[in-house]
Design an enzyme around this catalytic site. Structure first.
Site, short mmCIF file in Angstrom:
data_model
loop_
_atom_site.label_atom_id
_atom_site.label_comp_id
_atom_site.label_asym_id
_atom_site.label_seq_id
_atom_site.Cartn_x
_atom_site.Cartn_y
_atom_site.Cartn_z
N ALA A 74 0.83 -1.21 0.00
CA ALA A 74 0.00 0.00 0.00
C ALA A 74 0.86 1.25 0.00
O ALA A 74 0.48 2.28 -0.57
CB ALA A 74 -0.92 0.00 1.21
N THR A 75 2.01 1.19 0.63
CA THR A 75 2.90 2.36 0.64
C THR A 75 3.25 2.74 -0.80
O THR A 75 3.21 3.92 -1.17
CB THR A 75 4.18 2.03 1.44
N ASN A 156 -6.26 2.21 10.75
CA ASN A 156 -5.54 1.05 11.28
C ASN A 156 -5.53 0.98 12.80
O ASN A 156 -5.47 -0.10 13.36
CB ASN A 156 -4.10 1.02 10.75
N GLN A 184 -6.99 -1.25 5.35
CA GLN A 184 -7.52 -1.88 6.57
C GLN A 184 -8.96 -2.35 6.44
O GLN A 184 -9.52 -2.87 7.41
CB GLN A 184 -7.38 -0.91 7.75
N SER A 204 -2.99 -3.65 0.53
CA SER A 204 -1.76 -4.40 0.82
C SER A 204 -2.12 -5.84 1.16
O SER A 204 -2.95 -6.08 2.05
CB SER A 204 -1.06 -3.74 2.03
N HIS A 206 -0.61 -8.34 2.70
CA HIS A 206 -0.30 -9.00 3.98
C HIS A 206 -1.27 -8.66 5.10
O HIS A 206 -1.17 -9.20 6.19
CB HIS A 206 1.15 -8.72 4.40
N THR A 242 9.86 -7.15 -13.68
CA THR A 242 9.38 -8.52 -13.88
C THR A 242 8.35 -8.88 -12.81
O THR A 242 8.54 -8.54 -11.64
CB THR A 242 10.58 -9.50 -13.82
N CYS A 330 7.03 5.01 17.79
CA CYS A 330 8.28 5.33 18.46
C CYS A 330 9.12 6.14 17.48
O CYS A 330 9.70 5.58 16.56
CB CYS A 330 8.98 4.04 18.85
N1 7TS Z 1 -2.26 2.16 4.94
C1 7TS Z 1 -2.81 1.74 6.09
C2 7TS Z 1 -4.18 2.21 6.46
C3 7TS Z 1 -2.11 0.86 6.92
O1 7TS Z 1 -2.68 0.43 8.05
C4 7TS Z 1 -0.82 0.45 6.56
C5 7TS Z 1 0.01 -0.44 7.46
C6 7TS Z 1 -0.30 0.90 5.33
C7 7TS Z 1 -1.05 1.78 4.56
C8 7TS Z 1 1.03 0.48 4.82
O2 7TS Z 1 1.02 -0.84 4.44
P1 7TS Z 1 2.37 -1.46 3.84
O3 7TS Z 1 2.03 -2.85 3.53
O4 7TS Z 1 2.74 -0.65 2.67
O5 7TS Z 1 3.39 -1.33 4.93
N2 7TS Z 1 -0.31 -0.30 8.82
C9 7TS Z 1 0.36 -0.83 9.89
C10 7TS Z 1 -0.11 -0.83 11.20
O6 7TS Z 1 -1.17 -0.38 11.59
N3 7TS Z 1 0.81 -1.41 12.00
O7 7TS Z 1 1.82 -1.82 11.23
C11 7TS Z 1 1.56 -1.46 9.92
#
Ligand code: 7TS
Length: 392
Positions: A74-75, A156, A184, A204, A206, A242, A330
């Site tokens: 998602a990032t 999240n 989420q 995302s 995972h 790829t 943190c």
């Molecule tokens: N957007 C939302 C709403 C998310 O909760 C997260 C990850 C991301 C984007 C990014 O996902 P990634 O797969 O690109 O890293 N959120 C969290 C969380 O709440 N604790 O660890 C990751």
């Protein structure tokens, strides 16, 4: 004896579904062709990838004409949309205003901050006590120069579900592009892009039992978005590189399972979450829920425990084999209260005492019962040694 471990941090990441892992294995073995190759090694992969890709289309109810770009996470999707809109709309049309909320994931907030350094004006709409922004707030913030509205579907930390369909309509009514970070909500509540008001959606894998390192970006048919990664013609030229074959296969299987489980499975998860939450609130004094409880993802409970430090609770829970999370980030060694919880108008003390529990399809009732017992013990112990905690 090995301690039983209980995982209640599924908003951070989830276990890969065994079905997804099994589906992937041949692609880490004998099926190693490059799907862009013309020979039979490539051909057999293309066939499997097309099937996996279809499952992702189905999951979000996309049309054949839409683009669903498989990417890394998602990032990446959020960066592609925000930076892409900057290049296509902001620079070309002198529309230099973006609207978002103040509780988005850092992959949206930090990209917006970067765009501000390039001259983009960003409005960070404040959320209400429920943890959401309303369609009315968005409509009122739109100006002639607004290029994009980017609002998450669910948060999240609190699980708060935003009225995304109404917000998307408000943007569309003013001819403004609309993006939602659906990371989420996918696999937790039904998601559909069928009504054509959403232009971009990111997810995302995972977070719903696909492996890490794979995600997707929906781009509505007819909407132009340049790639973040220029390269070959993969993904219709929208993302070079790829194909990540085994991860795409895992994503496809996870999407199929998520779509199937969206009602029965989520009803079960909601009941377990409600049991966890209501028992804590009933049996442990001076506790409460952060954010609204009405419009929430079914797997998330964000609970404050007066008089204790979230980090200490987490640590104690971890010692008992239970994994949860604080809302706090943190940053450079300084423990800061969660910006999401503070945005709800919660004081720093309560924000610091908050724990996020997030469940999944693999969470059992026995695990919730064990977790409840442990939470009770941990909170009692920490309050007993606290200098400041006074009941009441
Ligand atoms: N957007 C939302 C709403 C998310 O909760 C997260 C990850 C991301 C984007 C990014 O996902 P990634 O797969 O690109 O890293 N959120 C969290 C969380 O709440 N604790 O660890 C990751």
């Amino acid at each position: 004896m090995k301690q039983e471990r209980i995982y209640l941090d599924n908003n951070a990441t989830t276990m890969v579904a065994p079905e997804a892992r099994d589906a992937m294995l041949p692609f880490l073995g004998e099926k190693y062709g490059n799907p862009s190759s013309l020979h039979a090694f490539g051909g057999e992969i293309r066939h499997h990838l097309a099937e996996a890709h279809d499952h992702v289309y189905d999951l979000i109810d996309a049309l054949d004409q839409d683009d669903v770009v498989i990417n890394s996470c998602a990032t990446e999707g959020n960066n592609t949309v925000l930076q892409g809109v900057y290049h296509t709309v902001v620079r070309n049309n002198a529309k230099n205003h973006i609207i978002t909320s103040n509780v988005e994931h850092p992959s949206v907030l930090n990209t917006c901050k970067f765009l501000e350094t390039l001259g983009v004006q960003v409005t960070y709409l404040p959320v209400n006590k429920e943890g959401i922004v309303t369609a009315e707030q968005v409509a009122n913030a739109i100006i002639d120069r607004t290029a994009l509205v980017s609002i998450m579907w669910a948060n999240n930390e609190t699980g708060a579900v935003f009225p995304v369909e109404a917000i998307a309509q408000a943007a569309k009514a003013r001819g403004v592009l609309f993006h939602t970070d659906a990371t989420q909500v996918i696999g937790k509540l039904p998601v559909s892009v069928r009504d054509r008001s959403i232009d971009f959606l990111t997810l995302s894998g995972h977070k719903f039992h696909a492996p890490k390192g794979v995600g997707a970006l929906f781009v509505k048919a007819g909407v132009r978005l340049p790639p973040l990664l220029f390269g070959g013609e993969q993904m219709g030229g929208l993302r070079g590189g790829t194909h990540d074959v085994h991860n795409m296969i895992g994503l496809g299987m996870a999407a199929l399972l998520a779509k199937k489980g969206i009602t029965d499975e989520q009803t079960r998860i909601r009941a377990l979450r409600d049991k966890l939450e209501s028992t804590v609130l009933r049996e442990i004094s001076d506790t409460g829920v952060n954010g609204g409880t009405q419009h929430r993802t079914p797997n998330t409970a964000n609970i404050w425990f007066k008089g204790v430090e979230g980090e200490a609770v987490l640590w104690d829970l971890n010692e008992h084999g239970i994994a949860a999370s604080t809302g706090s980030a943190c940053a450079s060694g300084n423990e800061k209260a969660s910006y999401v919880l503070l945005a709800l108008g919660i004081g720093p003390e309560i924000a610091h005492s908050s724990i996020r529990f997030s469940l999944s399809r693999y969470t059992t009732e026995a695990e919730i019962d064990t977790a409840l017992e442990t939470i009770r013990t941990v909170i009692e112990r920490l309050r007993n040694i606290s200098f400041t905690y006074k009941k009441g």
